[in-house]
Design a protein around this motif. Sequence first.
Motif, PDB file in Angstrom:
ATOM      1  N   CYS A  92      11.716 -33.561 -47.946  1.00  0.00           N
ATOM      2  CA  CYS A  92      11.208 -32.278 -47.459  1.00  0.00           C
ATOM      3  C   CYS A  92      11.765 -31.993 -46.069  1.00  0.00           C
ATOM      4  CB  CYS A  92       9.687 -32.274 -47.433  1.00  0.00           C
ATOM      5  SG  CYS A  92       9.021 -33.499 -46.299  1.00  0.00           S
ATOM      6  N   HIS A  93      12.851 -32.695 -45.713  1.00  0.00           N
ATOM      7  CA  HIS A  93      13.474 -32.537 -44.394  1.00  0.00           C
ATOM      8  C   HIS A  93      13.962 -31.110 -44.168  1.00  0.00           C
ATOM      9  CE1 HIS A  93      17.411 -33.381 -42.008  1.00  0.00           C
ATOM     10  NE2 HIS A  93      16.470 -32.967 -41.191  1.00  0.00           N
ATOM     11  N   ILE A  94      13.591 -30.551 -43.034  1.00  0.00           N
ATOM     12  CA  ILE A  94      14.090 -29.226 -42.640  1.00  0.00           C
ATOM     13  C   ILE A  94      14.499 -29.284 -41.169  1.00  0.00           C
ATOM     14  CG2 ILE A  94      12.938 -27.661 -44.268  1.00  0.00           C
ATOM     15  CD1 ILE A  94      11.118 -27.922 -41.203  1.00  0.00           C
ATOM     16  N   ILE A  95      15.305 -28.322 -40.760  1.00  0.00           N
ATOM     17  CA  ILE A  95      15.709 -28.243 -39.360  1.00  0.00           C
ATOM     18  C   ILE A  95      15.036 -27.007 -38.755  1.00  0.00           C
ATOM     19  CG2 ILE A  95      17.655 -27.970 -37.786  1.00  0.00           C
ATOM     20  CD1 ILE A  95      19.286 -29.510 -40.001  1.00  0.00           C
ATOM     21  N   VAL A  96      14.256 -27.248 -37.718  1.00  0.00           N
ATOM     22  CA  VAL A  96      13.470 -26.186 -37.097  1.00  0.00           C
ATOM     23  C   VAL A  96      14.308 -25.502 -36.016  1.00  0.00           C
ATOM     24  CG1 VAL A  96      11.333 -25.698 -35.810  1.00  0.00           C
ATOM     25  CG2 VAL A  96      11.366 -27.512 -37.542  1.00  0.00           C
ATOM     26  N   ASP A  97      14.153 -24.191 -35.914  1.00  0.00           N
ATOM     27  CA  ASP A  97      14.806 -23.431 -34.857  1.00  0.00           C
ATOM     28  C   ASP A  97      14.460 -24.066 -33.503  1.00  0.00           C
ATOM     29  OD1 ASP A  97      15.918 -20.596 -33.980  1.00  0.00           O
ATOM     30  OD2 ASP A  97      14.147 -21.028 -32.759  1.00  0.00           O
ATOM     31  N   ARG A  98      15.441 -24.122 -32.627  1.00  0.00           N
ATOM     32  CA  ARG A  98      15.260 -24.789 -31.339  1.00  0.00           C
ATOM     33  C   ARG A  98      14.056 -24.236 -30.551  1.00  0.00           C
ATOM     34  NH1 ARG A  98      20.237 -27.337 -29.144  1.00  0.00           N
ATOM     35  NH2 ARG A  98      21.139 -26.366 -30.958  1.00  0.00           N
ATOM     36  N   ASP A  99      13.906 -22.928 -30.537  1.00  0.00           N
ATOM     37  CA  ASP A  99      12.808 -22.321 -29.767  1.00  0.00           C
ATOM     38  C   ASP A  99      11.448 -22.615 -30.388  1.00  0.00           C
ATOM     39  OD1 ASP A  99      14.602 -21.288 -27.977  1.00  0.00           O
ATOM     40  OD2 ASP A  99      14.732 -19.339 -28.987  1.00  0.00           O
ATOM     41  N   ASP A 100      11.428 -22.699 -31.700  1.00  0.00           N
ATOM     42  CA  ASP A 100      10.150 -22.934 -32.383  1.00  0.00           C
ATOM     43  C   ASP A 100       9.755 -24.412 -32.340  1.00  0.00           C
ATOM     44  OD1 ASP A 100      10.121 -20.280 -33.003  1.00  0.00           O
ATOM     45  OD2 ASP A 100      10.842 -20.548 -35.060  1.00  0.00           O
ATOM     46  N   PHE A 101      10.729 -25.272 -32.259  1.00  0.00           N
ATOM     47  CA  PHE A 101      10.476 -26.712 -32.347  1.00  0.00           C
ATOM     48  C   PHE A 101       9.431 -27.169 -31.327  1.00  0.00           C
ATOM     49  CE2 PHE A 101      11.514 -31.176 -31.395  1.00  0.00           C
ATOM     50  CZ  PHE A 101      11.448 -31.715 -32.670  1.00  0.00           C
ATOM     51  N   GLY A 102       9.566 -26.707 -30.090  1.00  0.00           N
ATOM     52  CA  GLY A 102       8.665 -27.129 -29.022  1.00  0.00           C
ATOM     53  C   GLY A 102       7.265 -26.566 -29.157  1.00  0.00           C
ATOM     54  N   ARG A 103       7.088 -25.596 -30.028  1.00  0.00           N
ATOM     55  CA  ARG A 103       5.764 -25.007 -30.215  1.00  0.00           C
ATOM     56  C   ARG A 103       4.976 -25.700 -31.317  1.00  0.00           C
ATOM     57  NH1 ARG A 103       5.259 -19.947 -31.582  1.00  0.00           N
ATOM     58  NH2 ARG A 103       7.243 -19.731 -32.641  1.00  0.00           N
ATOM     59  N   LEU A 104       5.626 -26.630 -31.999  1.00  0.00           N
ATOM     60  CA  LEU A 104       4.931 -27.389 -33.048  1.00  0.00           C
ATOM     61  C   LEU A 104       4.322 -28.648 -32.436  1.00  0.00           C
ATOM     62  CD1 LEU A 104       7.660 -27.300 -35.848  1.00  0.00           C
ATOM     63  CD2 LEU A 104       5.496 -26.038 -35.830  1.00  0.00           C
ATOM     64  N   PRO A 105       3.211 -29.107 -32.986  1.00  0.00           N
ATOM     65  CA  PRO A 105       2.696 -30.403 -32.529  1.00  0.00           C
ATOM     66  C   PRO A 105       3.773 -31.462 -32.792  1.00  0.00           C
ATOM     67  CG  PRO A 105       1.140 -29.330 -34.026  1.00  0.00           C
ATOM     68  CD  PRO A 105       2.402 -28.526 -34.057  1.00  0.00           C
ATOM     69  N   PRO A 106       3.915 -32.429 -31.904  1.00  0.00           N
ATOM     70  CA  PRO A 106       4.989 -33.414 -32.087  1.00  0.00           C
ATOM     71  C   PRO A 106       4.827 -34.240 -33.358  1.00  0.00           C
ATOM     72  CG  PRO A 106       3.586 -33.994 -30.207  1.00  0.00           C
ATOM     73  CD  PRO A 106       3.095 -32.686 -30.725  1.00  0.00           C
ATOM     74  N   ALA A 107       5.953 -34.742 -33.846  1.00  0.00           N
ATOM     75  CA  ALA A 107       5.941 -35.595 -35.040  1.00  0.00           C
ATOM     76  C   ALA A 107       5.272 -36.928 -34.707  1.00  0.00           C
ATOM     77  CB  ALA A 107       7.370 -35.832 -35.508  1.00  0.00           C
ATOM     78  N   SER A 108       4.637 -37.503 -35.706  1.00  0.00           N
ATOM     79  CA  SER A 108       4.066 -38.847 -35.534  1.00  0.00           C
ATOM     80  C   SER A 108       5.198 -39.862 -35.563  1.00  0.00           C
ATOM     81  CB  SER A 108       3.087 -39.143 -36.677  1.00  0.00           C
ATOM     82  OG  SER A 108       3.798 -39.180 -37.908  1.00  0.00           O
ATOM     83  N   GLU A 109       4.877 -41.078 -35.165  1.00  0.00           N
ATOM     84  CA  GLU A 109       5.880 -42.149 -35.187  1.00  0.00           C
ATOM     85  C   GLU A 109       6.372 -42.395 -36.619  1.00  0.00           C
ATOM     86  OE1 GLU A 109       5.634 -46.566 -33.566  1.00  0.00           O
ATOM     87  OE2 GLU A 109       4.621 -45.090 -32.296  1.00  0.00           O
ATOM     88  N   GLU A 110       5.435 -42.324 -37.560  1.00  0.00           N
ATOM     89  CA  GLU A 110       5.767 -42.532 -38.972  1.00  0.00           C
ATOM     90  C   GLU A 110       6.763 -41.459 -39.452  1.00  0.00           C
ATOM     91  OE1 GLU A 110       2.101 -42.562 -41.080  1.00  0.00           O
ATOM     92  OE2 GLU A 110       3.006 -43.404 -42.902  1.00  0.00           O
ATOM     93  N   GLU A 111       6.504 -40.217 -39.056  1.00  0.00           N
ATOM     94  CA  GLU A 111       7.418 -39.127 -39.439  1.00  0.00           C
ATOM     95  C   GLU A 111       8.792 -39.356 -38.826  1.00  0.00           C
ATOM     96  OE1 GLU A 111       6.010 -35.135 -38.669  1.00  0.00           O
ATOM     97  OE2 GLU A 111       7.991 -34.284 -39.057  1.00  0.00           O
ATOM     98  N   ASP A 112       8.820 -39.724 -37.560  1.00  0.00           N
ATOM     99  CA  ASP A 112      10.108 -39.994 -36.896  1.00  0.00           C
ATOM    100  C   ASP A 112      10.871 -41.108 -37.598  1.00  0.00           C
ATOM    101  OD1 ASP A 112      10.327 -38.074 -34.957  1.00  0.00           O
ATOM    102  OD2 ASP A 112       9.233 -39.231 -33.451  1.00  0.00           O
ATOM    103  N   ASP A 113      10.153 -42.133 -38.013  1.00  0.00           N
ATOM    104  CA  ASP A 113      10.804 -43.255 -38.700  1.00  0.00           C
ATOM    105  C   ASP A 113      11.439 -42.786 -40.005  1.00  0.00           C
ATOM    106  OD1 ASP A 113      10.066 -44.941 -36.707  1.00  0.00           O
ATOM    107  OD2 ASP A 113       8.435 -45.912 -37.804  1.00  0.00           O
ATOM    108  N   LEU A 114      10.736 -41.936 -40.743  1.00  0.00           N
ATOM    109  CA  LEU A 114      11.279 -41.425 -42.001  1.00  0.00           C
ATOM    110  C   LEU A 114      12.480 -40.516 -41.756  1.00  0.00           C
ATOM    111  CD1 LEU A 114       8.352 -40.469 -44.367  1.00  0.00           C
ATOM    112  CD2 LEU A 114      10.295 -41.914 -44.909  1.00  0.00           C
ATOM    113  N   LEU A 115      12.389 -39.724 -40.701  1.00  0.00           N
ATOM    114  CA  LEU A 115      13.508 -38.813 -40.393  1.00  0.00           C
ATOM    115  C   LEU A 115      14.770 -39.589 -40.063  1.00  0.00           C
ATOM    116  CD1 LEU A 115      11.672 -36.025 -38.386  1.00  0.00           C
ATOM    117  CD2 LEU A 115      12.986 -35.708 -40.493  1.00  0.00           C
ATOM    118  N   ASP A 116      14.593 -40.787 -39.513  1.00  0.00           N
ATOM    119  CA  ASP A 116      15.768 -41.622 -39.217  1.00  0.00           C
ATOM    120  C   ASP A 116      16.566 -41.909 -40.484  1.00  0.00           C
ATOM    121  OD1 ASP A 116      15.298 -41.735 -36.547  1.00  0.00           O
ATOM    122  OD2 ASP A 116      14.287 -43.675 -36.590  1.00  0.00           O
TER     123      ASP A 116
END
Length: 110
Positions: free
Chosen positions: A49-73
Amino acid sequence: MTLVRFLKEDGSLDREVVAAAGANLLDVAQANGQPLEGACEGSMACSTCHIIVDRDDFGRLPPASEEEDDLLDLAAHVSRTSRLACQITLTNELEQLTVRMPGGAYNLDR
Ligand code: FES
């Protein structure tokens, strides 16, 4: 309500939809023909379900959890503004959100 813009892999606009607050971004994407497999149905056991968020919108989202970051790797074509769509809940405060399909997305219906 959130205005969600789905961009194709090449950055061109595919679709604009208005989604209700509380909706899950993966559900909205799948309901609108976006090529996101969402194999684990939001249980954070895949990265389809990986998507790339617009740069301006990215900072307005709650940050990813560590688990999410690990999966994105592990996801292909990851960028600095990559997220897992199943982990994003739309809110009224968000107002609008632009996301792009990553390169190499498995396209189910085209
Ligand atoms: Fe599997 Fe989002 S659907 S991690």
